[in-house]
Design a protein around this motif. Structure first.
Motif, PDB file in Angstrom:
ATOM      1  N   UNK A   8      38.829  28.689  37.293  1.00 64.89           N
ATOM      2  CA  UNK A   8      40.197  27.913  37.268  1.00 64.89           C
ATOM      3  C   UNK A   8      41.463  28.660  37.282  1.00 64.89           C
ATOM      4  N   UNK A   9      41.304  30.008  36.804  1.00 65.44           N
ATOM      5  CA  UNK A   9      42.245  31.126  37.395  1.00 65.44           C
ATOM      6  C   UNK A   9      42.316  31.258  38.738  1.00 65.44           C
ATOM      7  N   UNK A  10      41.140  31.397  39.297  1.00 67.67           N
ATOM      8  CA  UNK A  10      41.138  31.557  40.987  1.00 67.67           C
ATOM      9  C   UNK A  10      41.676  30.472  41.574  1.00 67.67           C
ATOM     10  N   UNK A  11      41.359  29.248  41.147  1.00 65.79           N
ATOM     11  CA  UNK A  11      42.243  27.908  41.900  1.00 65.79           C
ATOM     12  C   UNK A  11      43.538  28.002  41.379  1.00 65.79           C
ATOM     13  N   UNK A  12      43.954  28.248  40.352  1.00 63.51           N
ATOM     14  CA  UNK A  12      45.497  28.469  40.151  1.00 63.51           C
ATOM     15  C   UNK A  12      46.175  29.538  40.865  1.00 63.51           C
ATOM     16  N   UNK A  45      44.955  35.778  39.362  1.00 66.69           N
ATOM     17  CA  UNK A  45      43.686  36.456  39.989  1.00 66.69           C
ATOM     18  C   UNK A  45      43.367  37.516  39.049  1.00 66.69           C
ATOM     19  N   UNK A  46      44.210  38.314  38.552  1.00 71.10           N
ATOM     20  CA  UNK A  46      43.597  39.460  37.334  1.00 71.10           C
ATOM     21  C   UNK A  46      43.252  38.773  36.148  1.00 71.10           C
ATOM     22  N   UNK A  47      43.642  37.596  36.000  1.00 70.87           N
ATOM     23  CA  UNK A  47      43.332  36.599  34.664  1.00 70.87           C
ATOM     24  C   UNK A  47      41.964  36.462  34.803  1.00 70.87           C
ATOM     25  N   UNK A  48      41.783  35.983  36.150  1.00 68.93           N
ATOM     26  CA  UNK A  48      40.206  35.665  36.398  1.00 68.93           C
ATOM     27  C   UNK A  48      39.155  36.577  36.139  1.00 68.93           C
ATOM     28  N   UNK A  49      39.618  38.057  36.746  1.00 69.15           N
ATOM     29  CA  UNK A  49      38.953  39.182  36.537  1.00 69.15           C
ATOM     30  C   UNK A  49      38.652  39.534  35.030  1.00 69.15           C
ATOM     31  N   UNK A  50      39.667  39.529  34.294  1.00 72.94           N
ATOM     32  CA  UNK A  50      39.509  40.123  33.074  1.00 72.94           C
ATOM     33  C   UNK A  50      38.739  39.232  32.108  1.00 72.94           C
ATOM     34  N   UNK A  51      38.773  37.718  32.280  1.00 71.25           N
ATOM     35  CA  UNK A  51      38.014  36.948  31.379  1.00 71.25           C
ATOM     36  C   UNK A  51      36.782  37.016  31.824  1.00 71.25           C
ATOM     37  N   UNK A  52      36.571  36.919  33.097  1.00 72.45           N
ATOM     38  CA  UNK A  52      34.921  37.033  33.558  1.00 72.45           C
ATOM     39  C   UNK A  52      34.256  38.304  32.745  1.00 72.45           C
ATOM     40  N   UNK A  53      35.028  39.799  32.839  1.00 69.36           N
ATOM     41  CA  UNK A  53      34.369  40.620  32.334  1.00 69.36           C
ATOM     42  C   UNK A  53      34.168  40.636  30.854  1.00 69.36           C
TER      43      UNK A  53
END
Length: 336
Positions: A85-89, A164-172
């Motif tokens: 979702x974050x990547x799509x955003x 994009x950074x939010x996506x990485x942080x949440x995934x980690x």
């Protein structure tokens, strides 16, 4: 144990992060997105509706997934969905992709937030420290609401990078929780035998028909109704009553801080004050806080609104969580 402490810490960090990067950030970044895409506020605001709706729709599924898939698969799936979702955003090129991204983020939030998180914290903690650590976990989510707007404001000029950074942080963070949680399921195989015996074999449908559950649910509904009203309209309302924009935003931040601190305070206070009395205090705080907001013609009254209403929302969230566990048992709490 060290592993249990690490799990509780990872869950708290994840709850902080997903709260900070979703509801607390979207409103701050929307003006920059609106300016780029030339959207109307109606279109932009629909993203909030989709985000909240997806969170509500998928929250019951989080309990089922915890019981059926186990914590490891649940958090892996939730992290992947939210990161998508974050990547799509981050890559949004129009309203359709923006709304789809909001839906994925809301679904991920439901899977990763306090439905499963509260259960896993309670399961990892000893019975003596359970309330304290659940309060601390909920406070971490509240702290995300305090810090999130500042994080987003710093990323306004680079909103695609922020998402994009939010996506990485949440995934980690979700991956870390999945690794530490193992295959824990809603049945709580590792719980103490005495706790399993003490927990009534409630079916969700039967529990939802009890007066206790109905009262708890209504109290939480009132708290959320007031909380959403404050988040949506308090800044504009205070400015209409003559407050400066900076002061109005400051009151919303003070509200969020009181909200976070009261969640942690609930975990300490419940050792000497029953959760039922804490919930009554929270509802009285709602009455005082919303009344002050309605007539906040001075700074003192506005501050009283922020403190009372912030306390009310945080304490109501903690107290209803504690009451669900007290009345229906830890293993029944995710579904309820």
């Amino acid at each position: 144990t060290l592993k249990s402490s690490a799990l509780i810490g990872a869950l708290s960090l994840l709850f902080f992060l997903i709260t900070a990067t979703t509801f607390a950030s979207l409103g701050v970044l929307l003006p920059a997105m609106i300016a780029e895409f030339q959207w109307s506020w109606t279109t932009a605001g629909l993203g909030f509706t989709v985000l909240a709706l997806a969170t509500g729709v998928f929250s019951p599924l989080a309990a089922r997934a915890l019981d059926g898939l186990g914590a490891r698969r649940l958090y892996a799936a939730g992290g992947a969905i939210m990161a998508l979702g974050f990547a799509m955003m981050a890559g949004a090129s129009g309203a359709i992709l923006y709304l789809a991204a909001a839906a994925f983020i809301g679904a991920g939030f439901a899977l990763l937030a306090n439905v499963a998180g509260t259960y896993l914290v309670g399961r990892a903690a000893s019975a003596k420290r359970r309330s304290l650590l659940i309060g601390a976990y909920l406070a971490a989510g509240g702290a995300g609401g305090v810090i999130g707007p500042f994080m987003a404001n710093a990323g306004t000029d680079h909103w695609r990078l922020y998402w994009g950074l939010s996506a990485i942080g949440v995934l980690a963070c979700a991956a870390l929780v999945a690794a530490l949680a193992g295959d824990a399921r809603g049945a709580s195989e590792e719980a103490a035998p005495a706790e399993i015996a003490a927990a009534a074999p409630w079916r969700t449908r039967d529990a939802m028909r009890t007066p206790a559950f109905i009262i708890i649910a209504l109290a939480l509904t009132v708290a959320y109704f007031c909380g959403v009203t404050v988040s949506t309209w308090s800044v504009a309302h205070l400015q209409k009553l003559g407050a400066s924009p900076a002061f109005a935003v400051g009151m919303l931040s003070l509200y969020a801080l009181a909200n976070a601190l009261s969640r942690a305070a609930g975990g300490v206070a419940v050792r000497t004050i029953s959760a039922k009395r804490l919930l009554i205090a929270a509802l009285i705080g709602n009455v005082v806080g919303m009344t002050c907001l309605a007539f906040a013609t001075s700074r003192e009254i506005a501050v009283a609104f922020a403190l009372f209403d912030g306390f009310a929302f945080g304490m109501a969230l903690f107290a209803t969580t504690a009451l669900i566990i007290d009345y229906f048992g830890l293993k029944n709490s995710p579904a309820l």
